[in-house]
Scaffold this motif. Structure first.
Motif, PDB file in Angstrom:
ATOM      1  N   PHE A 135       0.814  -1.212   0.000  1.00  0.00           N
ATOM      2  CA  PHE A 135       0.000   0.000   0.000  1.00  0.00           C
ATOM      3  C   PHE A 135       0.848   1.261   0.000  1.00  0.00           C
ATOM      4  O   PHE A 135       0.357   2.326  -0.363  1.00  0.00           O
ATOM      5  CB  PHE A 135      -0.926   0.022   1.222  1.00  0.00           C
ATOM      6  CG  PHE A 135      -1.946  -1.076   1.234  1.00  0.00           C
ATOM      7  CD1 PHE A 135      -2.640  -1.425   0.098  1.00  0.00           C
ATOM      8  CD2 PHE A 135      -2.228  -1.759   2.400  1.00  0.00           C
ATOM      9  CE1 PHE A 135      -3.583  -2.431   0.105  1.00  0.00           C
ATOM     10  CE2 PHE A 135      -3.167  -2.760   2.433  1.00  0.00           C
ATOM     11  CZ  PHE A 135      -3.855  -3.103   1.276  1.00  0.00           C
ATOM     12  N   SER A 136       2.111   1.157   0.366  1.00  0.00           N
ATOM     13  CA  SER A 136       2.959   2.347   0.399  1.00  0.00           C
ATOM     14  C   SER A 136       3.287   2.847  -1.011  1.00  0.00           C
ATOM     15  O   SER A 136       3.756   3.970  -1.170  1.00  0.00           O
ATOM     16  CB  SER A 136       4.242   2.074   1.180  1.00  0.00           C
ATOM     17  OG  SER A 136       5.006   1.075   0.523  1.00  0.00           O
ATOM     18  N   ALA A 137       3.040   2.052  -2.027  1.00  0.00           N
ATOM     19  CA  ALA A 137       3.288   2.470  -3.405  1.00  0.00           C
ATOM     20  C   ALA A 137       2.236   3.460  -3.899  1.00  0.00           C
ATOM     21  O   ALA A 137       2.436   4.122  -4.908  1.00  0.00           O
ATOM     22  CB  ALA A 137       3.319   1.252  -4.322  1.00  0.00           C
ATOM     23  N   PHE A 138       1.124   3.579  -3.188  1.00  0.00           N
ATOM     24  CA  PHE A 138       0.041   4.464  -3.591  1.00  0.00           C
ATOM     25  C   PHE A 138       0.158   5.797  -2.855  1.00  0.00           C
ATOM     26  O   PHE A 138       0.510   5.838  -1.690  1.00  0.00           O
ATOM     27  CB  PHE A 138      -1.315   3.827  -3.288  1.00  0.00           C
ATOM     28  CG  PHE A 138      -1.529   2.547  -4.031  1.00  0.00           C
ATOM     29  CD1 PHE A 138      -1.965   2.562  -5.344  1.00  0.00           C
ATOM     30  CD2 PHE A 138      -1.296   1.329  -3.429  1.00  0.00           C
ATOM     31  CE1 PHE A 138      -2.158   1.389  -6.032  1.00  0.00           C
ATOM     32  CE2 PHE A 138      -1.491   0.148  -4.105  1.00  0.00           C
ATOM     33  CZ  PHE A 138      -1.923   0.176  -5.422  1.00  0.00           C
ATOM     34  N   ASN A 139      -0.155   6.883  -3.552  1.00  0.00           N
ATOM     35  CA  ASN A 139      -0.075   8.210  -2.962  1.00  0.00           C
ATOM     36  C   ASN A 139      -1.473   8.825  -2.946  1.00  0.00           C
ATOM     37  O   ASN A 139      -1.890   9.450  -3.919  1.00  0.00           O
ATOM     38  CB  ASN A 139       0.896   9.087  -3.759  1.00  0.00           C
ATOM     39  CG  ASN A 139       1.050  10.457  -3.161  1.00  0.00           C
ATOM     40  OD1 ASN A 139       0.685  10.681  -2.009  1.00  0.00           O
ATOM     41  ND2 ASN A 139       1.580  11.373  -3.924  1.00  0.00           N
ATOM     42  N   VAL A 140      -2.179   8.647  -1.855  1.00  0.00           N
ATOM     43  CA  VAL A 140      -3.532   9.179  -1.747  1.00  0.00           C
ATOM     44  C   VAL A 140      -3.502  10.676  -1.493  1.00  0.00           C
ATOM     45  O   VAL A 140      -4.335  11.422  -1.985  1.00  0.00           O
ATOM     46  CB  VAL A 140      -4.304   8.436  -0.632  1.00  0.00           C
ATOM     47  CG1 VAL A 140      -5.644   9.062  -0.397  1.00  0.00           C
ATOM     48  CG2 VAL A 140      -4.456   6.978  -1.013  1.00  0.00           C
ATOM     49  N   GLY A 141      -2.539  11.159  -0.741  1.00  0.00           N
ATOM     50  CA  GLY A 141      -2.404  12.583  -0.488  1.00  0.00           C
ATOM     51  C   GLY A 141      -3.484  13.126   0.430  1.00  0.00           C
ATOM     52  O   GLY A 141      -4.098  12.411   1.208  1.00  0.00           O
ATOM     53  N   ASP A 142      -3.715  14.435   0.329  1.00  0.00           N
ATOM     54  CA  ASP A 142      -4.666  15.114   1.207  1.00  0.00           C
ATOM     55  C   ASP A 142      -5.980  15.444   0.514  1.00  0.00           C
ATOM     56  O   ASP A 142      -6.784  16.207   1.055  1.00  0.00           O
ATOM     57  CB  ASP A 142      -4.047  16.407   1.736  1.00  0.00           C
ATOM     58  CG  ASP A 142      -2.870  16.145   2.655  1.00  0.00           C
ATOM     59  OD1 ASP A 142      -2.879  15.086   3.309  1.00  0.00           O
ATOM     60  OD2 ASP A 142      -1.968  16.981   2.722  1.00  0.00           O
TER      61      ASP A 142
END
Length: 102
Positions: A26-33
């Motif tokens: 899951f750390s490969a994904f960048n959901v951001g703010d």
């Protein structure tokens, strides 16, 4: 998103590092703010409308309006879980990665 297991979160709003069932990182994904910004605007507007309505209709004392604090916090945490999960699922579905055009 890959195996539909319920191992997405390690805390109230923090993603786990990997899925305990299928090992998806899951750390490969960048959901951001993004989800947080939308939630602040939407929940803030709804709570403001509700507080103004209660004040105008019932002339409630100030102490009654303190109820909006835990309601806002609960709605934000629940909304963040839903919003972040939805954003991660969409990134996985569309294979979105940073710095890549399609």
């Amino acid at each position: 998103p890959r195996c539909a297991a319920r191992t997405l979160f390690a805390g109230p709003t923090r993603f786990a590092d990997t899925c305990s069932d299928c090992g998806l990182d899951f750390s490969a994904f960048n959901v951001g703010d993004g989800p947080a910004a939308f939630l602040i605007l939407i929940i803030g507007a709804l709570l403001t409308i509700a507080a103004i309505t209660v004040e105008i209709k019932f002339q409630a004392p100030f102490a009654v309006h303190l109820v909006w604090i835990p309601i806002g916090a609960a709605l934000t945490v629940l909304g963040l879980r839903f919003g972040k999960a939805l954003m991660l699922a969409q990134e996985y579905k569309h294979q979105a990665r940073e710095g890549r055009r399609q």
